[in-house]
Design a protein around this motif. Structure first.
Motif, short mmCIF file in Angstrom:
data_model
loop_
_atom_site.label_atom_id
_atom_site.label_comp_id
_atom_site.label_asym_id
_atom_site.label_seq_id
_atom_site.Cartn_x
_atom_site.Cartn_y
_atom_site.Cartn_z
N VAL A 188 17.27 62.67 -65.84
CA VAL A 188 18.23 64.32 -65.93
C VAL A 188 19.76 64.39 -64.45
CG1 VAL A 188 16.50 64.92 -67.25
CG2 VAL A 188 16.68 65.03 -64.58
N SER A 189 20.05 65.03 -64.98
CA SER A 189 21.82 65.78 -63.63
C SER A 189 20.64 66.26 -62.58
CB SER A 189 22.39 65.77 -64.29
OG SER A 189 23.38 65.03 -65.13
N GLY A 190 20.61 65.43 -61.13
CA GLY A 190 19.86 66.09 -59.94
C GLY A 190 19.40 66.88 -60.02
N ASP A 191 19.16 67.81 -59.54
CA ASP A 191 17.50 68.52 -59.82
C ASP A 191 17.12 68.97 -60.98
OD1 ASP A 191 15.69 70.91 -58.96
OD2 ASP A 191 16.43 71.52 -57.51
N PRO A 192 16.52 68.85 -61.65
CA PRO A 192 15.91 69.02 -62.95
C PRO A 192 15.36 70.39 -63.15
CG PRO A 192 14.45 66.70 -62.03
CD PRO A 192 15.13 67.36 -61.16
N PHE A 193 15.29 71.36 -62.29
CA PHE A 193 14.81 72.25 -62.19
C PHE A 193 15.90 73.41 -61.91
CE2 PHE A 193 11.45 70.39 -62.32
CZ PHE A 193 10.40 69.70 -63.81
N TRP A 194 17.21 73.27 -61.61
CA TRP A 194 18.09 74.09 -61.38
C TRP A 194 19.33 74.11 -62.15
CZ3 TRP A 194 20.22 75.39 -55.75
CH2 TRP A 194 20.89 76.26 -55.77
N PHE A 195 19.28 74.78 -63.16
CA PHE A 195 20.08 74.55 -64.72
C PHE A 195 20.35 73.22 -64.75
CE2 PHE A 195 22.10 78.26 -61.66
CZ PHE A 195 22.10 79.07 -62.84
N GLY A 196 18.76 72.81 -64.85
CA GLY A 196 18.51 70.61 -65.66
C GLY A 196 17.89 71.41 -66.61
N ALA A 197 17.42 69.32 -66.91
CA ALA A 197 17.23 69.60 -68.11
C ALA A 197 15.33 69.79 -68.37
CB ALA A 197 17.62 67.95 -68.82
N GLY A 198 14.81 70.02 -66.52
CA GLY A 198 13.28 70.24 -66.55
C GLY A 198 12.93 70.91 -67.99
N THR A 199 13.16 72.44 -67.48
CA THR A 199 11.71 73.44 -68.17
C THR A 199 12.12 72.84 -69.97
OG1 THR A 199 13.57 75.00 -68.00
CG2 THR A 199 12.07 74.51 -66.13
N SER A 200 13.29 72.73 -69.56
CA SER A 200 13.79 72.19 -71.26
C SER A 200 12.60 71.37 -72.16
CB SER A 200 14.65 71.68 -72.31
OG SER A 200 15.69 71.97 -71.37
N ILE A 201 11.92 70.24 -71.18
CA ILE A 201 10.93 69.66 -71.76
C ILE A 201 9.67 69.90 -71.57
CG2 ILE A 201 10.29 67.02 -70.88
CD1 ILE A 201 12.73 66.91 -72.89
N THR A 202 9.52 69.96 -69.73
CA THR A 202 7.94 70.72 -69.56
C THR A 202 7.64 71.85 -70.32
OG1 THR A 202 9.33 71.78 -68.14
CG2 THR A 202 8.77 69.38 -66.80
N ARG A 203 8.41 73.02 -70.69
CA ARG A 203 7.32 74.10 -71.66
C ARG A 203 6.03 73.17 -72.88
NH1 ARG A 203 13.12 74.34 -73.53
NH2 ARG A 203 12.83 76.53 -71.90
N HIS A 204 6.90 72.06 -72.77
CA HIS A 204 5.72 71.19 -74.72
C HIS A 204 4.46 70.33 -73.91
CE1 HIS A 204 9.15 72.13 -77.06
NE2 HIS A 204 9.84 71.72 -75.97
N LEU A 205 4.35 70.13 -72.33
CA LEU A 205 3.74 70.02 -71.92
C LEU A 205 2.88 70.45 -71.11
CD1 LEU A 205 5.91 67.38 -70.20
CD2 LEU A 205 4.43 66.60 -72.47
N ASP A 206 1.48 70.24 -70.80
CA ASP A 206 0.66 70.76 -69.70
C ASP A 206 0.87 70.19 -68.42
OD1 ASP A 206 -1.38 71.55 -71.89
OD2 ASP A 206 -2.02 70.04 -72.01
#
Length: 399
Positions: free
Chosen positions: A77-95
């Motif tokens: 993903v681009s740069g910091d995944p958890f600052w307007f990044g794609a990180g939370t779009s994925i981790t909300r589906h994970l433990d």
């Protein structure tokens, strides 16, 4: 399930592998699967694992990624995944034990480093897929903002937006491909001629300047900020009503009989995490509410057409309720019987019949009952006199 993460989220910049930590490089070298945008994959040397380009739109790739559970998987993903990044779009589906992340400097950090702007005093917004009006509350002379946008056409649209609002003198710093060999930083004014060769990815640093209207930050915006047909909670009453509603971060409001939508919109402007639903039976007014919300950057406002009693079922549970129209015994009985304890309820009444209803309910349920009389100085011949508005009865109670 083992506590070893199967997914590694790797932030990557325009400098590719050179900017990655040793841990991120090790995860890539050991991965069974590497997935990411084609642009990100192209920044890396040859990979030993299976390479899976991420599809468009973004959400289409989530099921496939989750299907790799049990394999060592890297998501780029681009740069910091958890600052307007794609990180939370994925981790909300994970433990929590399923993933680990390795960020690199965000575009905001790189932009601030180029421009010398303090991030703690600069508005930072991701406007790839969000309306430009999200910027409205931040626009004021001498203030700064950093925004991520989709492409060169979006930069041109941003310049037109600022110019139309009276801020055509704003300086736009066009920041392309920051941190990599294609990096380029240029300047233009919002009202000037836009560059025709802006490369993706692009961010814009905005130094606001101009004589346009600045959106006040206190509750009770001037009525002129809203399109309305007279069905609007007037500014002084709205300020008092919002004070009684007391929006808090993360809370949800029901605005029943929303009229112009002013209460719900100002609730949303109180904090970016608030939510609101406006209930309005008149389709013309519902469309007007939509326009007001869009213009003021309150696009989070949900609008439900119909009589409240017919459409309340299934809506997100509220923390506060405002009744500006459609007040009735049936509505109050429904709200009292179905809402959880602790819900704040505010109702305003103008007619004698509605006043009588609130007096009776306040006698049964308690709360605070106020009668608000307002008068405005207006010309009276060669002098001035007081013109009274209809008095408003205001009931505030906790269910």
């Amino acid at each position: 399930m083992a506590d070893t993460p199967w997914l590694t989220i790797v932030g990557i910049g325009e400098d590719g592998a050179a900017g990655l930590s040793a841990s991120a490089k090790a995860a890539l070298a050991d991965a069974d699967v590497v997935s990411g945008a084609t642009r990100h994959l192209a920044l890396l040397p040859r990979l030993t694992g299976e390479v899976v380009p991420w599809p468009v739109p973004f959400d289409a790739g989530i099921p496939g990624l989750l299907g790799h559970r049990g394999r060592k998987t890297v998501m780029l993903v681009s740069g910091d995944p958890f600052w307007f990044g794609a990180g939370t779009s994925i981790t909300r589906h994970l433990d929590a034990f399923e993933w680990i992340a390795h960020p690199v400097p965000s575009t905001f950090a790189l932009a601030a480093a180029r421009l010398g702007w303090p991030l703690d005093d600069t508005a930072c917004l991701g406007l790839h897929a969000a309306p430009l009006a999200r910027l409205r509350r931040h626009i004021a002379p001498t203030r700064h903002a950093l925004v991520l946008v989709r492409d060169g056409e979006a930069v041109a649209a941003l310049a037109r937006y600022l110019t139309d609002l009276g801020f055509g003198g704003s300086r736009l710093h066009i920041l392309e491909a920051l941190g990599g060999p294609r990096e380029r930083v240029r300047e233009m004014t919002a009202a000037g001629r836009a560059f025709g060769d802006i490369a993706h990815p692009v961010a814009v640093g905005i130094a606001f300047a101009g004589t346009g209207a600045v959106l006040p930050q206190a509750s009770g915006l001037p009525d002129a900020w809203f399109e309305h047909d007279g069905q609007i909670t007037k500014r002084p009453i709205r300020a008092l009503t919002l004070s009684a509603l007391a929006p808090k971060p993360g809370e949800t409001l029901w605005d029943i009989g929303a009229g112009s939508g002013s209460i719900g919109i100002e609730w949303l402007l109180a904090h970016p995490s608030t939510q609101a639903t406006a209930f309005e039976a008149d389709p013309v007014r519902a469309a007007r509410i939509q326009g007001n919300a869009a213009a003021l950057g309150a696009d989070r406002l949900r609008i439900v057409e119909g009589r409240a009693l017919d459409v309340l079922e299934g809506q997100a549970e509220p923390d506060a309720i405002f009744i500006g129209g459609g007040l009735s015994d049936a509505l109050l009985e429904r709200l009292w019987s179905e809402r959880g304890p602790g819900t704040r309820l505010i109702a305003n009444a103008v007619t004698l019949e509605s006043e009588a209803l609130l007096i009776r309910w306040q006698g049964m349920k308690g709360g605070t009952l106020m009668r608000i009389d307002l008068s405005e100085a207006v010309p009276l011949g060669t002098r001035r006199g007081w013109r009274a508005s209809y008095p408003v009865m205001h009931w505030s109670v906790v269910l």
